[in-house]
Design an enzyme around this catalytic site. Structure first.
Site, mmCIF file in Angstrom:
data_model
loop_
_atom_site.group_PDB
_atom_site.id
_atom_site.type_symbol
_atom_site.label_atom_id
_atom_site.label_comp_id
_atom_site.label_asym_id
_atom_site.label_seq_id
_atom_site.Cartn_x
_atom_site.Cartn_y
_atom_site.Cartn_z
ATOM 1 N N SER A 8 2.830 -7.571 -0.298
ATOM 2 C CA SER A 8 2.825 -6.111 -0.328
ATOM 3 C C SER A 8 3.906 -5.601 -1.269
ATOM 4 C CB SER A 8 3.074 -5.550 1.075
ATOM 5 O OG SER A 8 3.334 -4.158 0.963
ATOM 6 N N HIS A 33 -1.262 -6.424 -2.504
ATOM 7 C CA HIS A 33 -1.492 -5.407 -1.481
ATOM 8 C C HIS A 33 -0.710 -4.154 -1.873
ATOM 9 C CE1 HIS A 33 -2.552 -4.113 2.628
ATOM 10 N NE2 HIS A 33 -1.352 -3.573 2.684
ATOM 11 N N ASP A 35 0.209 -0.240 -0.902
ATOM 12 C CA ASP A 35 0.258 0.691 0.227
ATOM 13 C C ASP A 35 0.449 2.129 -0.237
ATOM 14 O OD1 ASP A 35 0.232 -1.061 2.636
ATOM 15 O OD2 ASP A 35 1.986 -1.931 1.658
ATOM 16 N N MET A 37 0.849 5.966 0.948
ATOM 17 C CA MET A 37 1.203 6.783 2.132
ATOM 18 C C MET A 37 1.354 8.239 1.724
ATOM 19 S SD MET A 37 4.176 4.402 3.719
ATOM 20 C CE MET A 37 3.997 2.615 3.836
ATOM 21 N N HIS A 66 -4.451 -0.251 0.403
ATOM 22 C CA HIS A 66 -4.392 0.192 1.805
ATOM 23 C C HIS A 66 -3.968 1.655 1.832
ATOM 24 C CE1 HIS A 66 -2.055 -0.326 5.881
ATOM 25 N NE2 HIS A 66 -3.092 0.462 5.999
ATOM 26 N N MET A 68 -2.991 4.781 3.669
ATOM 27 C CA MET A 68 -2.498 5.378 4.923
ATOM 28 C C MET A 68 -2.413 6.875 4.697
ATOM 29 S SD MET A 68 0.308 2.430 5.657
ATOM 30 C CE MET A 68 0.166 1.838 3.982
ATOM 31 N N MET A 137 -3.503 -3.717 11.829
ATOM 32 C CA MET A 137 -2.075 -3.423 11.682
ATOM 33 C C MET A 137 -1.316 -4.093 12.826
ATOM 34 S SD MET A 137 -1.795 -1.815 8.924
ATOM 35 C CE MET A 137 0.003 -1.783 9.065
ATOM 36 N N PHE A 143 6.151 1.731 7.258
ATOM 37 C CA PHE A 143 7.394 1.116 6.775
ATOM 38 C C PHE A 143 7.252 -0.393 6.694
ATOM 39 C CE2 PHE A 143 8.223 4.954 9.157
ATOM 40 C CZ PHE A 143 9.010 5.691 8.278
ATOM 41 N N ASP A 175 -1.465 -7.142 8.748
ATOM 42 C CA ASP A 175 -0.435 -6.466 7.952
ATOM 43 C C ASP A 175 0.687 -5.958 8.851
ATOM 44 O OD1 ASP A 175 0.936 -4.953 6.093
ATOM 45 O OD2 ASP A 175 -0.686 -3.517 5.755
ATOM 46 N N GLY A 177 5.054 -7.326 9.618
ATOM 47 C CA GLY A 177 5.884 -8.319 10.306
ATOM 48 C C GLY A 177 5.394 -9.746 10.154
ATOM 49 N N GLY A 197 5.271 -8.366 3.055
ATOM 50 C CA GLY A 197 6.134 -7.579 2.184
ATOM 51 C C GLY A 197 7.546 -8.109 2.209
HETATM 52 C C1 DX5 Z 1 3.247 -0.938 6.453
HETATM 53 C C2 DX5 Z 1 2.448 -1.420 5.276
HETATM 54 C C3 DX5 Z 1 2.638 -2.859 5.011
HETATM 55 C C4 DX5 Z 1 4.062 -3.258 4.731
HETATM 56 C C5 DX5 Z 1 4.255 -4.583 5.385
HETATM 57 O O1 DX5 Z 1 2.793 0.272 6.882
HETATM 58 O O2 DX5 Z 1 1.062 -1.199 5.460
HETATM 59 O O3 DX5 Z 1 1.758 -3.359 4.033
HETATM 60 O O4 DX5 Z 1 4.376 -3.370 3.361
HETATM 61 O O5 DX5 Z 1 5.571 -4.947 5.246
HETATM 62 P P1 DX5 Z 1 6.208 -6.135 6.048
HETATM 63 O O6 DX5 Z 1 5.467 -7.386 5.651
HETATM 64 O O7 DX5 Z 1 7.609 -6.113 5.568
HETATM 65 O O8 DX5 Z 1 6.071 -5.837 7.518
HETATM 66 ZN ZN ZN Z 2 -0.381 -2.286 4.110
#
Ligand code: DX5
Ligand code: ZN
Length: 219
Positions: A8, A33, A35, A37, A66, A68, A137, A143, A175, A177, A197
């Site tokens: 990510s 990936h 993101d 937002m 992705h 959001m 998710m 974040f 996606d 953690g 990420g």
């Molecule tokens: C969070 C994003 C993820 C994020 C994951 O809302 O959708 O893609 O980058 O980051 P990590 O892998 O650090 O949890």
């Molecule tokens: Zn994501």
């Protein structure tokens, strides 16, 4: 088929984005990936289509986008123009999900449906046959660097059962953690694509971390 790794870019160095994109190009990662937002669907704002378009100019691997955001239907052609291979929309943001999935396919992209941690996989019973991928998710979106929600493992297993029962090829992506530990548990539960990420970009050797994530063996 071995699982895919999608780093990510939310955790990349935005001052040196080209360097991080090239690192992923030269790694064993499968997808990028991205993101997006909007500060409304999630309590944060990341980057938008102009940045994704620049990434796509130098990326040698497919872009997994992705969204959001509220009303993702309004942006299907912009996502396509930005160079997306796969467009993920949130179940919680789409009132007419069947229509949205059809429009994503008509635009020439693969379609993914994303579920927030509280949204049960059983709600996909009558749309699963239309989608190419389900993105589960494993944190509340918004974040990077958050803690993995353990219950996701059970959701992956239940979704995998549903996919097999219906004799579908739908991919399961997870996606939030994801690291070597949670990644291993997710692969064993039936995940096909791991987004990572923080685990990749905060590591001293991101290329090696991608290699380790890609090398996770199913028990
Ligand atoms: C969070 C994003 C993820 C994020 C994951 O809302 O959708 O893609 O980058 O980051 P990590 O892998 O650090 O949890
Ligand atoms: Zn994501």
């Amino acid at each position: 088929m071995s699982h895919k790794i999608a780093p990510s870019l939310l955790s990349a160095d935005f001052l040196n984005l080209q360097k991080d994109v090239e690192m992923v190009n030269n790694s064993e990662a499968d997808w990028f990936h991205c993101d997006v937002m909007d500060g409304s669907f999630v309590p944060n704002i990341s980057f938008g289509f102009p940045i994704i378009k620049q990434i796509s100019r130098i990326a040698t691997k497919p872009l997994d986008v992705h969204l959001m955001i509220v009303n993702p239907d309004q942006y299907i052609s912009q996502v396509k123009d930005a160079g997306a291979y796969l467009m993920n929309v949130h179940y919680e943001a789409c009132t007419h999900l069947h229509r949205t999935i059809g429009a994503i396919h008509d635009a020439g992209m693969k379609a993914g449906v994303t579920l927030n941690p509280h949204t049960p996989v059983c709600l996909l019973e009558d749309i699963l046959q239309e989608v190419d991928m389900v993105l589960l998710m494993s944190v509340n979106p918004g974040f990077g660097g958050q803690k993995f929600i353990e219950h996701t493992l059970e959701k992956v297993s239940r979704l995998k059962e549903m996919i097999l029962r219906k004799n579908l090829q739908t991919l399961i992506e997870v996606d939030g953690g994801v690291n070597l530990d949670t990644g291993k548990q997710l692969i064993d539960a039936g995940a096909d694509v791991l987004v990572a990420g923080n685990a990749v970009f905060a590591d001293a050797n991101p290329t090696e971390m991608i290699h380790k994530l890609k090398s996770i063996a199913k028990s």
